[in-house]
Design a protein around this motif. Sequence first.
Motif, short mmCIF file in Angstrom:
data_model
loop_
_atom_site.label_atom_id
_atom_site.label_comp_id
_atom_site.label_asym_id
_atom_site.label_seq_id
_atom_site.Cartn_x
_atom_site.Cartn_y
_atom_site.Cartn_z
N MET A 1 59.37 -38.66 66.45
CA MET A 1 60.61 -38.33 67.15
C MET A 1 60.42 -37.12 68.05
SD MET A 1 63.18 -38.81 63.98
CE MET A 1 64.42 -37.74 64.66
N ILE A 2 60.92 -37.23 69.25
CA ILE A 2 60.68 -36.18 70.23
C ILE A 2 61.30 -34.84 69.81
CG2 ILE A 2 62.73 -36.70 71.64
CD1 ILE A 2 60.17 -36.21 73.88
N ALA A 3 62.39 -34.90 69.08
CA ALA A 3 63.06 -33.66 68.67
C ALA A 3 62.17 -32.84 67.75
CB ALA A 3 64.38 -33.97 67.97
N GLU A 4 61.21 -33.46 67.10
CA GLU A 4 60.36 -32.70 66.19
C GLU A 4 59.04 -32.31 66.84
OE1 GLU A 4 60.10 -34.46 62.36
OE2 GLU A 4 62.28 -34.62 62.15
N GLU A 5 58.90 -32.66 68.10
CA GLU A 5 57.72 -32.26 68.86
C GLU A 5 57.54 -30.75 68.77
OE1 GLU A 5 56.61 -32.02 73.63
OE2 GLU A 5 58.34 -33.18 72.96
N GLN A 6 56.30 -30.30 68.54
CA GLN A 6 56.03 -28.87 68.49
C GLN A 6 55.74 -28.35 69.90
OE1 GLN A 6 55.91 -26.94 65.50
NE2 GLN A 6 56.89 -28.75 64.64
N LEU A 7 56.31 -27.21 70.24
CA LEU A 7 56.06 -26.63 71.55
C LEU A 7 55.20 -25.38 71.43
CD1 LEU A 7 59.65 -26.80 73.13
CD2 LEU A 7 57.77 -28.41 73.43
N GLU A 9 53.87 -21.64 72.94
CA GLU A 9 54.58 -20.52 73.56
C GLU A 9 54.73 -20.75 75.07
OE1 GLU A 9 53.72 -16.45 72.13
OE2 GLU A 9 53.28 -16.03 74.22
N GLN A 10 53.64 -21.19 75.70
CA GLN A 10 53.69 -21.39 77.14
C GLN A 10 54.65 -22.53 77.51
OE1 GLN A 10 52.30 -19.28 79.46
NE2 GLN A 10 53.67 -20.45 80.77
N GLN A 11 54.68 -23.55 76.68
CA GLN A 11 55.61 -24.66 76.96
C GLN A 11 57.06 -24.17 76.89
OE1 GLN A 11 53.93 -27.44 74.03
NE2 GLN A 11 53.69 -28.95 75.67
N MET A 12 57.29 -23.29 75.94
CA MET A 12 58.66 -22.77 75.83
C MET A 12 59.02 -21.90 77.04
SD MET A 12 59.34 -22.17 71.76
CE MET A 12 57.74 -21.93 70.98
N LEU A 13 58.08 -21.04 77.45
CA LEU A 13 58.33 -20.22 78.64
C LEU A 13 58.58 -21.11 79.87
CD1 LEU A 13 55.64 -17.41 78.15
CD2 LEU A 13 58.14 -17.15 77.97
N ASP A 14 57.79 -22.17 79.98
CA ASP A 14 57.96 -23.09 81.12
C ASP A 14 59.32 -23.78 81.05
OD1 ASP A 14 55.47 -22.38 81.96
OD2 ASP A 14 54.46 -24.19 81.23
N TYR A 15 59.71 -24.12 79.83
CA TYR A 15 61.00 -24.78 79.63
C TYR A 15 62.15 -23.87 80.09
CZ TYR A 15 64.67 -27.45 77.24
OH TYR A 15 65.78 -28.18 76.95
N ILE A 16 62.08 -22.60 79.66
CA ILE A 16 63.14 -21.65 80.04
C ILE A 16 63.14 -21.43 81.56
CG2 ILE A 16 64.11 -19.34 79.68
CD1 ILE A 16 62.49 -19.21 77.04
N GLN A 85 59.40 -14.82 67.26
CA GLN A 85 60.10 -14.69 65.98
C GLN A 85 60.64 -16.02 65.47
OE1 GLN A 85 63.13 -11.73 66.95
NE2 GLN A 85 61.58 -10.71 68.20
N MET A 86 60.44 -17.08 66.24
CA MET A 86 61.00 -18.36 65.81
C MET A 86 60.22 -18.94 64.63
SD MET A 86 61.81 -20.06 69.52
CE MET A 86 62.09 -21.67 68.78
N GLU A 87 60.96 -19.37 63.63
CA GLU A 87 60.31 -19.96 62.46
C GLU A 87 59.84 -21.39 62.77
OE1 GLU A 87 63.02 -19.68 59.22
OE2 GLU A 87 63.32 -17.53 59.51
N SER A 88 60.62 -22.06 63.57
CA SER A 88 60.29 -23.44 63.90
C SER A 88 60.03 -23.56 65.39
CB SER A 88 61.47 -24.34 63.52
OG SER A 88 61.47 -25.53 64.28
N CYS A 89 59.07 -24.32 65.76
CA CYS A 89 58.76 -24.51 67.17
C CYS A 89 59.02 -25.94 67.62
CB CYS A 89 57.30 -24.14 67.45
SG CYS A 89 56.98 -22.40 67.15
N THR A 90 59.90 -26.63 66.91
CA THR A 90 60.24 -27.97 67.36
C THR A 90 61.11 -27.83 68.60
OG1 THR A 90 62.28 -28.11 66.09
CG2 THR A 90 60.26 -28.84 64.99
N ARG A 91 61.02 -28.83 69.45
CA ARG A 91 61.82 -28.82 70.66
C ARG A 91 63.30 -28.73 70.33
NH1 ARG A 91 61.46 -30.60 76.03
NH2 ARG A 91 59.27 -31.10 75.74
#
Lengths: 157, 157, 157, 157
Positions: A1-7, A9-16, A85-91
């Motif tokens: 499931m895409i919602a549980e995809e792990q991101l 750090e760079q993917q998160m920065l790109d997302y923001i 500081q995020m415990e979970s890195c799922t999307r």
Amino acid sequence: MIAEEQLSEQQMLDYITDMFMNQMPFNELLGMKITDYTTSSIELKINMDDKLIGNPIRKILHGGVTASVLDVAGGMLVAAAAIPQMESCTRKDFEKNLKSLGTIDLRVDYLRPGWGDEFTATAQVIRSGNKVAVTRMELHNQEGIHIAFGTGTYLVG
Amino acid sequence: MIAEEQLSEQQMLDYITDMFMNQMPFNELLGMKITDYTTSSIELKINMDDKLIGNPIRKILHGGVTASVLDVAGGMLVAAAAIPQMESCTRKDFEKNLKSLGTIDLRVDYLRPGWGDEFTATAQVIRSGNKVAVTRMELHNQEGIHIAFGTGTYLVG
Amino acid sequence: MIAEEQLSEQQMLDYITDMFMNQMPFNELLGMKITDYTTSSIELKINMDDKLIGNPIRKILHGGVTASVLDVAGGMLVAAAAIPQMESCTRKDFEKNLKSLGTIDLRVDYLRPGWGDEFTATAQVIRSGNKVAVTRMELHNQEGIHIAFGTGTYLVG
Amino acid sequence: MIAEEQLSEQQMLDYITDMFMNQMPFNELLGMKITDYTTSSIELKINMDDKLIGNPIRKILHGGVTASVLDVAGGMLVAAAAIPQMESCTRKDFEKNLKSLGTIDLRVDYLRPGWGDEFTATAQVIRSGNKVAVTRMELHNQEGIHIAFGTGTYLVG
């Protein structure tokens, strides 16, 4: 499931970055571009443009543009600073976190008239927490002239 | 000489209105309209527009738009409130006064998400003086929902 | 077990009052007295006293005293306003809630010199939430002269 | 005539120091001491004392004390920074200038609980002018822990 995809750090920065720069029409209208973005730093630039002028005789940036850019710099940095500081890195969890981000209050100190061709906003986190973060921001023009300070309190997590 | 032309109170209000509404490109970009303006009151309106959106999913006003409208409401009221205290009503002195008007600092408290079709900004002077004036501003949507408070400190005269 | 004791609304208000008025030395030093306190209103008074003077020639209240009283009025109101929203009324949970209360940021607008014999601080909640609350405060003297405005952002729950 | 006596820069700094440290009862009550003071810098210290406690369980400085010390640091620096720009150095003009000094607005950002034995406030001028000056202040404890930021807008001249 895409919602549980792990991101990463760079993917998160790109997302923001994508969210703020490409999906927020007002930021596009102001012509914001991000030139540096890590979990502890940010640099945003805008070019002077006729439509951003507050005073036609003095040809200076509108104070509302200054406030807008400083608020975005603070908010984006707060979003990035929360990543380590995020415990979970799922999307799913990441997107949920981002949704709750919001400005509680913003103070802008206008130091000098907004003359210039290009303006750079930077920010630093001065208080981080799992509920609230506080940042200080600065706006300088292309000659390094310091135009405004900002202080923003943001709801996080 | 035109510089010594005497202006009536209404002429001065019209002059300020023209300056803020027709000669400041960024105010036009936001679609500001003035619907009430005296030496003790002001009401500014903007319509929601796709380009003013800060968050495309939630379809809410960008916080920078809120800051911009509140700053203009405060600044215009400060300019109007100074009229009854002016010793001279020549166009020259009036224009000189207006030139020195500027925002020193602005605080915005974001109370609720900026949902709505039309937004109304109002302001009141809480401190007046011959050097500095302080105003409080409010932004409501068309249903009377209170979206933001502002506090502005302005340089005058 | 005492920790599971249920507290009534009035008991909680009394508890907060005792904490702020009797257990915070600096509030006692300033001579704060509470004259109205519900979950939606607060009135705090202090008497002018030589030791609270900021300017010996003008005999006016020190700006820091003004800030202190406004901050306490805002913080106490935030604590009271949280009561109706509490899911649990055990002493333990209530005390835990109170412990996390803290001022994030405070703005004071000084409107007039702090002349007077007795000063009254009032507050109203302008944003409430389960993480952050924002209040606006006012300080008047015994003649109703408005001396200062405050805006406070508080961490709650 | 004594009013036309010329004062040196150091005499003016001493005069301001005496006024703030010895003639303002509330500053004495807080135990403020000045440890550095020039026309471009200031360092104020206070020692923790039972009477300055805001929270008896956590033994931390009252937020109002923090606000008071930051306000004084900002105000004193503004007074000193005006000295090099003074056209006249007569005692009379200097005293007149000092009389018009006042805080217009103050923002305090509380970053961490006020734990410590000794607290140091510093300030820097971020906007200077002949009507209004703006300063940023910081409070640290004896271990260098950063406890609070301040921003103050002052009326001058």
